[in-house]
Design a protein around this motif. Sequence first.
Motif, PDB file in Angstrom:
ATOM      1  N   TYR A   1       0.818  -1.216   0.000  1.00 35.79           N
ATOM      2  CA  TYR A   1       0.000   0.000   0.000  1.00 35.79           C
ATOM      3  C   TYR A   1       0.849   1.263   0.000  1.00 35.79           C
ATOM      4  CZ  TYR A   1      -4.056  -2.953   0.733  1.00 35.79           C
ATOM      5  OH  TYR A   1      -5.046  -3.898   0.576  1.00 35.79           O
ATOM      6  N   SER A   2       2.016   1.202   0.635  1.00 38.40           N
ATOM      7  CA  SER A   2       2.916   2.363   0.614  1.00 38.40           C
ATOM      8  C   SER A   2       3.460   2.591  -0.789  1.00 38.40           C
ATOM      9  CB  SER A   2       4.069   2.146   1.596  1.00 38.40           C
ATOM     10  OG  SER A   2       3.602   2.036   2.916  1.00 38.40           O
ATOM     11  N   ALA A   3       3.795   1.507  -1.488  1.00 43.55           N
ATOM     12  CA  ALA A   3       4.326   1.619  -2.847  1.00 43.55           C
ATOM     13  C   ALA A   3       3.274   2.200  -3.793  1.00 43.55           C
ATOM     14  CB  ALA A   3       4.799   0.262  -3.345  1.00 43.55           C
ATOM     15  N   ARG A   4       2.018   1.780  -3.652  1.00 42.05           N
ATOM     16  CA  ARG A   4       0.953   2.304  -4.507  1.00 42.05           C
ATOM     17  C   ARG A   4       0.816   3.815  -4.357  1.00 42.05           C
ATOM     18  NH1 ARG A   4      -3.058  -0.586  -6.897  1.00 42.05           N
ATOM     19  NH2 ARG A   4      -4.470   1.177  -6.543  1.00 42.05           N
ATOM     20  N   ARG A   5       0.868   4.282  -3.126  1.00 42.90           N
ATOM     21  CA  ARG A   5       0.731   5.724  -2.912  1.00 42.90           C
ATOM     22  C   ARG A   5       1.973   6.465  -3.395  1.00 42.90           C
ATOM     23  NH1 ARG A   5      -3.443   7.263   0.472  1.00 42.90           N
ATOM     24  NH2 ARG A   5      -2.319   9.112   1.161  1.00 42.90           N
ATOM     25  N   LEU A   6       3.145   5.815  -3.242  1.00 43.74           N
ATOM     26  CA  LEU A   6       4.398   6.454  -3.649  1.00 43.74           C
ATOM     27  C   LEU A   6       4.442   6.709  -5.154  1.00 43.74           C
ATOM     28  CD1 LEU A   6       7.198   7.395  -2.627  1.00 43.74           C
ATOM     29  CD2 LEU A   6       8.042   5.104  -3.123  1.00 43.74           C
ATOM     30  N   VAL A   7       3.904   5.777  -5.950  1.00 41.29           N
ATOM     31  CA  VAL A   7       3.958   5.939  -7.409  1.00 41.29           C
ATOM     32  C   VAL A   7       2.708   6.643  -7.955  1.00 41.29           C
ATOM     33  CG1 VAL A   7       5.420   3.914  -7.673  1.00 41.29           C
ATOM     34  CG2 VAL A   7       2.940   3.647  -7.825  1.00 41.29           C
ATOM     35  N   GLY A   8       1.868   7.139  -7.055  1.00 41.44           N
ATOM     36  CA  GLY A   8       0.736   7.938  -7.486  1.00 41.44           C
ATOM     37  C   GLY A   8      -0.523   7.176  -7.817  1.00 41.44           C
ATOM     38  N   LEU A   9      -0.613   5.899  -7.435  1.00 41.11           N
ATOM     39  CA  LEU A   9      -1.811   5.114  -7.719  1.00 41.11           C
ATOM     40  C   LEU A   9      -2.891   5.298  -6.661  1.00 41.11           C
ATOM     41  CD1 LEU A   9      -0.209   1.764  -8.963  1.00 41.11           C
ATOM     42  CD2 LEU A   9      -1.192   3.615 -10.324  1.00 41.11           C
ATOM     43  N   GLY A  10      -2.551   5.974  -5.575  1.00 43.60           N
ATOM     44  CA  GLY A  10      -3.532   6.244  -4.536  1.00 43.60           C
ATOM     45  C   GLY A  10      -3.872   5.008  -3.727  1.00 43.60           C
ATOM     46  N   GLY A  11      -5.085   4.986  -3.214  1.00 42.78           N
ATOM     47  CA  GLY A  11      -5.505   3.855  -2.401  1.00 42.78           C
ATOM     48  C   GLY A  11      -5.393   4.163  -0.923  1.00 42.78           C
ATOM     49  N   ILE A  12      -5.620   3.157  -0.123  1.00 40.22           N
ATOM     50  CA  ILE A  12      -5.653   3.374   1.318  1.00 40.22           C
ATOM     51  C   ILE A  12      -4.262   3.677   1.859  1.00 40.22           C
ATOM     52  CG2 ILE A  12      -7.603   1.789   1.520  1.00 40.22           C
ATOM     53  CD1 ILE A  12      -5.695  -0.148   2.941  1.00 40.22           C
ATOM     54  N   ARG A  13      -4.253   4.345   2.989  1.00 40.56           N
ATOM     55  CA  ARG A  13      -3.016   4.610   3.723  1.00 40.56           C
ATOM     56  C   ARG A  13      -2.872   3.534   4.801  1.00 40.56           C
ATOM     57  NH1 ARG A  13      -2.118   9.781   7.711  1.00 40.56           N
ATOM     58  NH2 ARG A  13      -0.055   9.216   8.494  1.00 40.56           N
ATOM     59  N   TYR A  14      -1.734   2.878   4.828  1.00 38.25           N
ATOM     60  CA  TYR A  14      -1.500   1.774   5.768  1.00 38.25           C
ATOM     61  C   TYR A  14      -0.419   2.202   6.757  1.00 38.25           C
ATOM     62  CZ  TYR A  14      -0.631  -3.092   7.304  1.00 38.25           C
ATOM     63  OH  TYR A  14      -0.503  -4.240   8.037  1.00 38.25           O
TER      64      TYR A  14
END
Length: 287
Positions: free
Chosen positions: A122-135
């Motif tokens: 989930y951290s990687a998704r947010r890092l690359v701009g894909l959004g999603g939940i914050r874990y």
Amino acid sequence: LVHAGSGGLGSFAVQWASKVLGMEVSATASARNLEMLRGLGAAEAVDYGLPDGEGWDAGEPAYDVVFDPMSYMYEGRTLGGRPSVLADDGHYINIASSGWAVGEEGMEDANGLSSYLNLLYYSARRLVGLGGIRYSFVAVNPSGEQLSQVLAELEKGTVKAVIDSEFELKDARAAYEFLETGRARGKVVIRIPHGDEAAAGRANPGPPDSDGARETLFNVGLHCEGCANGVKGVLSKLGKGVLDVITDVKAKTVVVRSKGLEVGDILKALEGWGKRSGRHVSLPDRI
């Protein structure tokens, strides 16, 4: 959503989120504790025993935040449920925890590798701009500033400490066994006698318990934690016969839990330390 809302951590989280942060809170617990949750401030209390998809994970509403102090039980259902328990940009707070008890495989029930993989995913998704939940994966860290904030709310009566039961120090094993049942409402407290309370109790040294161990109280001229550490260092040289050493700088006492050692040997070791450090050591009649 607060998981395990009637437990030691959950009962505080429900109050803090609803009464201090002003959030609308739902919480899970067993059926017998649902009314307790409502009394703590939960707008909705959900029986965690309901089948998958019919209780807190039914998908309506999707929660903005999930606070999970029992993630070793709930993480999979929280993150893998369909429909999702969390809003698209929700925050999952995983409190590093365990079930105290040892499971069928001989290991303590606790967070496994999946928690760290979820954190990375989930951290990687947010890092690359894909959004999603914050874990968030949270381990307890001491903070004087935060404790001051908590104390202020306790003094005002905004939140309260929920105490299930109190055990004497000699019954610590029973306290842990009770925790392992998973049925504690709020906190379980172990009372440690000190000062006049300790001196007014039973004969000193106390009688041996079922394991053959006994506790002995000594008056020792402690004036700082350095002295307390010095005492512990001296007693550690007596070997495995010393099971535990409890120092109280304020009361200037030391309680030694021992097995297979003569009280005179412990006293001799403490008196040796006392002569070297200029401190008085004595053995009172009562503990």
